[in-house]
Motif scaffolding. Structure first.
Motif, PDB file in Angstrom:
ATOM      1  N   ALA A   1      -6.920   6.060   8.826  1.00  0.00           N
ATOM      2  CA  ALA A   1      -7.211   4.651   9.105  1.00  0.00           C
ATOM      3  C   ALA A   1      -7.613   4.446  10.562  1.00  0.00           C
ATOM      4  O   ALA A   1      -8.571   3.724  10.861  1.00  0.00           O
TER       5      ALA A   1
ATOM      6  N   ASP B   1      -2.320  -0.762   7.293  1.00  0.00           N
ATOM      7  CA  ASP B   1      -1.519   0.420   6.950  1.00  0.00           C
ATOM      8  C   ASP B   1      -0.252  -0.032   6.224  1.00  0.00           C
ATOM      9  O   ASP B   1       0.258  -1.124   6.471  1.00  0.00           O
ATOM     10  N   GLU B   2       0.249   0.826   5.330  1.00  0.00           N
ATOM     11  CA  GLU B   2       1.382   0.461   4.467  1.00  0.00           C
ATOM     12  C   GLU B   2       1.070  -0.860   3.745  1.00  0.00           C
ATOM     13  O   GLU B   2       1.913  -1.762   3.632  1.00  0.00           O
TER      14      GLU B   2
ATOM     15  N   ILE C   1      -8.080  -3.354   9.064  1.00  0.00           N
ATOM     16  CA  ILE C   1      -7.448  -2.151   8.515  1.00  0.00           C
ATOM     17  C   ILE C   1      -5.957  -2.438   8.370  1.00  0.00           C
ATOM     18  O   ILE C   1      -5.309  -2.901   9.312  1.00  0.00           O
TER      19      ILE C   1
ATOM     20  N   GLY D   1       6.131   5.027   7.952  1.00  0.00           N
ATOM     21  CA  GLY D   1       4.939   5.399   8.694  1.00  0.00           C
ATOM     22  C   GLY D   1       5.174   6.398   9.808  1.00  0.00           C
ATOM     23  O   GLY D   1       4.224   6.906  10.404  1.00  0.00           O
TER      24      GLY D   1
ATOM     25  N   VAL E   1      -6.081  -3.888  13.319  1.00  0.00           N
ATOM     26  CA  VAL E   1      -5.266  -2.888  12.627  1.00  0.00           C
ATOM     27  C   VAL E   1      -3.863  -3.467  12.452  1.00  0.00           C
ATOM     28  O   VAL E   1      -3.194  -3.801  13.429  1.00  0.00           O
TER      29      VAL E   1
ATOM     30  N   VAL F   1      -4.778   1.055   3.375  1.00  0.00           N
ATOM     31  CA  VAL F   1      -4.192   2.361   3.113  1.00  0.00           C
ATOM     32  C   VAL F   1      -2.722   2.188   2.757  1.00  0.00           C
ATOM     33  O   VAL F   1      -2.012   1.365   3.342  1.00  0.00           O
ATOM     34  N   GLY F   2      -2.279   2.951   1.775  1.00  0.00           N
ATOM     35  CA  GLY F   2      -0.885   2.846   1.369  1.00  0.00           C
ATOM     36  C   GLY F   2      -0.584   3.727   0.179  1.00  0.00           C
ATOM     37  O   GLY F   2      -1.411   4.535  -0.253  1.00  0.00           O
TER      38      GLY F   2
ATOM     39  N   LYS G   1      -2.747   9.264   5.884  1.00  0.00           N
ATOM     40  CA  LYS G   1      -3.319   7.934   5.677  1.00  0.00           C
ATOM     41  C   LYS G   1      -3.496   7.179   6.990  1.00  0.00           C
ATOM     42  O   LYS G   1      -4.554   6.597   7.256  1.00  0.00           O
ATOM     43  N   THR G   2      -2.426   7.173   7.791  1.00  0.00           N
ATOM     44  CA  THR G   2      -2.487   6.416   9.044  1.00  0.00           C
ATOM     45  C   THR G   2      -3.531   7.001   9.980  1.00  0.00           C
ATOM     46  O   THR G   2      -4.326   6.271  10.585  1.00  0.00           O
TER      47      THR G   2
ATOM     48  N   GLY H   1      -0.010  -3.050  11.125  1.00  0.00           N
ATOM     49  CA  GLY H   1       1.014  -2.061  10.809  1.00  0.00           C
ATOM     50  C   GLY H   1       2.279  -2.719  10.298  1.00  0.00           C
ATOM     51  O   GLY H   1       2.446  -3.945  10.411  1.00  0.00           O
TER      52      GLY H   1
END
Length: 723
Positions: A197, A519-520, A517, A668, A219, A544-545, A193-194, A221
Motif C-alpha cells: 500500500a 490499511d486494515e 489508501i 499491522g 493513507v 488493503v486488508g 499488504k501494508t 491506518g
C-alpha cells in the motif's frame, strides 16, 4: 559517482535555500515568491536526506551489454545530456528488476541486488537469467531470494522499513495498477499488504504527479501506533507530502483521546446512526406549543405557532442543510412581527386603514431584524449548531436520545449516554455525518471577503490612476494601465497559502483527495466508510486488508457488502498469497485457529524454532521473569507481549525493545518475538475472538510463546509444551 551527484544536488538546494532566507523586505509579491521558494528547497533537502541510506540497491545488466542502476529516486548526469545515472524504481524502465525471470528475462542477462549501510556496500547478490538453462516450469519463484530472506530474517527495529529492494512479482503488479477505480488487496498476515500500500502511494505520486500533487494522497491506518510504525517508509521513498491519519483523526479540530466500551463503538458504527443524527438535527428546528412573546420597544409581540410552522416548512422544503436554511425563516418571522407592530402603532383612531406606508413598514422590519429579543427568538426557533454541540447535547440527554433513536434498544441508548469531555475514534464519523447535515452558514464571511476584495481593487485602481496622471507622457510609451488592470494588480498581493497539500487537507473537512489508501480496511464501520467516501468522490481508492483478521464488531467480513452501496460491483480484487513474515512453524499454529474454510497464506521460510506454550497459574507474578528470558533469547530484536483488552491502556512505544499491547494496538505491526497472554480470554472477549487470536499469533517473525493461567484452547494444541 552517484553519491557525489546526490551531494551536488543537496549542496545546490542548500545554497539556494540560504540565498532565499537572506533576502528580506521587498514587495508583497516578492515575499510570496520567497516563501514558495523556501518551501520548495526545504522539501528537496528533506527528500535528498531521506533517500541517502540505500540510495542505490540494484543493477540490471542487459543482453546487449548495457547496464542500469536502480535506486530510490532518479539521478541524472547534467554533463552528458541528462543521461540517467540512477533509475527511479517506479519508472517503467526499472520494472524488469522486479519481474524478469529466467523464462522471461525481458532483455536482462543479470540482476544484481546491492545491500548497503549508508554509503558502504555490505553485500552483493547476483541472479543470472540465462535462457539456455531456463526451466519454464519454475518461473514463479522469488525474485532476489537471497536479498529477500536476508530482509525477512533481520531483527526488527520497531519501525517499518521499505521493501523497495525486494518487491516480488505479485506485489509489483498491485503497486503499479492504474489510478482509477477501487482496488481491493486481500492478503493474510505477513503478505506485505501494508508495504504494498505504501509503495503504491509512492508509485502513484511518481506516475500521476500532475493529477495528485494538488489534491494529495490520504493513507488511513488502524491506530496511531501503526502510523508511527510506518511513518518513515514514504520519506525513505522520496515522498513527504502524503497525509497519514487514523479514521478518528479525519474530523479536523477533534482529538480522539477518549476511550469507550467496544459495544458503544459498535453501536456508533452502524448505518442506523444516520437516522439518529438526522432526527437530532430536526429536533433543533423548534416551534412553540402556543406562541412566543417578544418585547419590542414598548410592545409585547406574539409569534404564534402557525407562523413558526410555516417558516419551518419553508426552510425544510428548500433542501438546504440546517445552518444554511436558517435565513429562509427570517422573512416569515419578520413579516409577522412587523404587521403586528404596524397594526398597533399605525392604527387610524377613526377606524380607517393603517396610517403607515410601505416605507415605514420596511423600516420596522429592519429595526426588528436588529433587535436582540427578535434574534433570541430566531435562535430558539432555528439555532445555529456545530457538530460538536449537536452530539454533546444528544449524548448527555437521555430524553433527546430516546426521541432521536427510538429504534435502538434502551441498552444501546445507555451505551451512547455520557457527559461531555473528549471524543472517541468512533465519534469522528458521527461528527462528520452531523457536519454534512448541519453545514456552515458562511454568508456573512463571504460578504466580508467580497467587501475586502473590492476595497483592494479600489485601492489598486487608485494606484493605477496616480501612475497614469502624467500629462506630458509620450502616447507611444506603454503605461501601467496598458499592462495590468486593477483586479489583476490586487490579485498580485493576495496572501498565498504555502502549506503542503497534506497540511491543508488535514485542516479541511471538505478536502477531496486524489487517491485514498486504507490499511486494515476490514475494520472500518459502516459510518466510517460514509465519511471516507466523502473524502474521495472519484472513488480512486486502494483498500488493503484481510477479512479473516476482522476484530472490530463493527467491521466487515465481506468486501462486497462494504463497497456495494458506493460502487456496486465496479471494483477489482487482487490477492496476496505468500507470507514473507511469519515462519511456517508459527503459521501452522495460526491456521488451526483460523479454522476450516479459511485459507492461510503460504510461508516462504522455516525458522527452526517451535512455538511453545506454558501454563502459568499467576501471570502477574511470573510475567517479568518470562519476559526477561525471552529478551535474552531474542538478543537485539523486539518483543511484543500481547494481552487481552483492558490489561494495557497505554499507547505502545514502537521504539522500545519490549512492548505490552492489546491485539488492537498490535494490528499491522511485527516483532521478532511475541508472547501471547491468556489466549482463552482473548477468545472470550469478542464475538470475533478467534480472529483476534489469529492476529496476535501472526505478529512474530522468529519466535512465538503462549502463556495461559487456565486450560489451553483446543485450537492451540499444536504448540509444544515447555512445562
Amino acid at each position: 559517482m552517484l553519491y557525489g551527484r546526490l551531494d551536488d544536488l543537496r549542496s545546490r538546494a542548500a545554497d539556494q535555500l540560504a540565498r532565499v532566507l537572506r533576502e528580506t523586505g521587498g514587495t508583497p509579491q516578492a515575499r510570496t515568491e520567497r516563501d514558495a521558494s523556501t518551501a520548495m528547497y526545504s522539501e528537496q533537502l528533506s527528500q535528498y536526506s531521506a533517500v541517502e541510506n540505500g540510495l542505490v540497491f540494484g543493477r540490471l545488466d542487459f543482453q546487449d551489454g548495457a547496464h542500469q542502476h536502480i535506486g530510490r529516486i532518479g539521478v541524472f548526469d547534467e554533463d552528458h545530456d541528462y543521461e540517467p545515472l540512477l533509475m527511479d524504481w517506479r519508472a517503467p524502465a526499472a520494472r524488469p528488476f522486479y519481474l524478469a525471470t529466467a523464462a522471461a528475462p525481458d532483455g536482462v542477462n543479470r540482476r544484481r541486488h546491492i545491500r548497503t549501510s549508508m554509503r558502504k556496500v555490505t553485500a552483493v547478490d547476483d541472479e543470472v537469467l540465462d535462457l539456455a538453462t531456463a526451466d519454464v516450469t519454475k518461473h514463479e519463484g522469488l525474485t532476489g531470494e537471497a536479498a529477500l530472506l536476508a530482509a525477512v530474517n533481520s531483527s526488527r527495529t520497531g519501525r517499518m522499513t521499505d521493501i523497495v529492494q525486494t518487491i516480488q512479482a505479485e506485489q509489483d503488479k498491485i503497486i503499479r495498477s492504474g489510478l482509477n477505480g477501487v482496488l481491493v488487496v486481500q492478503g493474510g498476515p505477513g503478505t506485505g499488504k501494508t508495504a504494498v500500500a505504501l509503495h503504491r502511494a509512492a508509485y502513484l505520486l511518481y506516475t500521476y504527479r500532475a493529477q495528485l500533487a494538488r489534491r494529495g494522497v490520504l493513507v488511513v491506518g488502524p491506530n496511531s501506533t501503526f502510523l508511527r510504525y510506518i511513518g518513515q517508509v514514504l520519506p525513505s521513498l522520496g515522498e513527504t507530502g502524503v497525509l497519514l491519519a487514523t479514521v478518528g483523526e479525519l474530523f479536523p479540530g477533534v482529538k480522539p483521546d477518549r476511550t469507550e466500551p467496544v459495544e458503544a463503538a459498535s453501536v456508533k458504527g452502524r448505518v442506523a446512526m444516520t437516522d439518529v443524527i438526522a432526527t437530532a438535527v430536526k429536533e433543533c428546528q423548534r416551534v412553540p406549543e402556543d406562541y412566543l412573546e417578544i418585547r419590542f420597544e414598548r410592545e409585547v409581540l406574539k409569534l404564534d405557532r402557525e407562523t413558526c410552522v410555516q417558516a419551518r416548512a419553508r426552510a425544510r422544503r428548500s433542501r438546504r442543510v440546517h445552518n444554511k436554511a436558517k435565513p429562509l425563516i427570517v422573512p416569515v418571522i419578520l413579516d409577522s412581527l412587523a404587521r403586528q407592530y404596524a397594526d398597533r402603532i399605525g392604527a387610524d383612531p377613526l377606524g380607517g386603514k393603517n396610517l403607515l406606508d410601505p416605507t415605514d413598514i420596511e423600516d420596522i422590519r429592519r429595526e426588528l431584524s436588529e433587535d436582540d429579543g427578535v434574534q433570541a427568538a430566531l435562535d430558539w426557533l432555528w439555532p445555529t449548531v456545530t457538530p460538536t454541540e449537536l452530539l454533546e447535547d444528544l449524548f448527555r440527554d437521555k430524553d433527546k436520545l430516546a426521541k432521536a433513536a427510538p429504534k435502538l434498544t434502551e441498552r444501546e441508548r445507555d451505551l451512547l449516554h455520557r457527559e461531555p469531555g473528549g471524543w472517541t475514534p468512533a465519534d469522528a464519523a458521527l461528527l462528520d455525518e452531523a457536519a454534512e447535515l448541519l453545514g456552515i452558514d458562511d454568508t456573512a464571511t463571504r460578504a466580508a471577503q467580497a467587501r475586502e476584495r473590492q476595497e483592494e481593487i479600489d485601492y489598486a485602481s487608485g494606484v493605477l490612476d496616480i501612475l497614469d496622471m502624467q500629462d506630458d507622457a509620450d502616447p507611444e510609451i506603454l503605461t501601467a494601465t496598458d499592462l495590468i488592470d486593477a483586479r489583476r494588480l490586487a490579485g498580485r498581493y493576495e496572501d498565498t497559502d504555502h502549506r503542503t497539500a497534506a497540511e491543508r487537507a488535514a485542516a479541511d473537512r471538505e478536502w477531496v483527495f486524489g487517491h485514498v489508501i486504507v490499511d486494515e480496511a476490514q475494520e472500518l464501520s459502516a459510518m466510517a466508510w460514509r465519511m471516507l467516501m466523502r473524502r474521495c468522490p472519484s472513488r480512486s481508492m486502494t483498500l488493503v486488508g484481510d477479512v479473516a483478521q476482522t476484530g472490530d464488531p463493527a467491521g466487515t467480513t465481506s468486501w462486497q457488502t462494504v463497497l456495494e452501496p458506493y460502487v456496486e460491483d465496479r471494483w477489482r480484487l487482487e490477492q496476496l498469497t505468500v507470507n514473507y513474515r511469519t515462519p511456517s512453524e508459527i503459521m501452522a499454529v495460526a491456521a488451526d485457529v483460523l479454522g476450516p474454510g479459511m485459507a492461510a497464506p503460504t510461508s516462504v521460510r522455516d525458522s527452526g524454532v517451535e512455538p511453545w506454550h506454558l501454563w502459568v497459574p499467576d501471570i502477574q507474578a511470573q510475567l517479568d521473569e518470562i519476559v526477561a528470558k525471552e529478551v535474552a533469547a531474542v538478543g537485539d530484536g523486539t518483543l511484543a507481549v500481547i494481552v487481552p483488552s483492558g490489561l494495557s491502556e497505554t499507547s505502545a512505544d514502537v521504539d522500545a525493545q519490549v512492548s505490552v499491547l492489546t491485539v488492537g494496538q498490535a494490528k499491522g505491526l511485527e516483532f521478532d518475538s511475541v508472547l501471547v497472554v491468556d489466549p482463552a480470554l482473548i477468545l472470550a472477549q469478542s464475538p470475533r475472538g478467534a480472529n483476534d487470536l489469529y492476529v496476535a499469533l501472526t505478529r512474530a517473525t522468529q519466535r512465538l510463546g503462549v502463556i495461559h493461567p487456565g486450560e489451553l484452547p483446543e485450537s492451540l494444541s499444536r504448540l509444544a509444551d515447555t512445562a
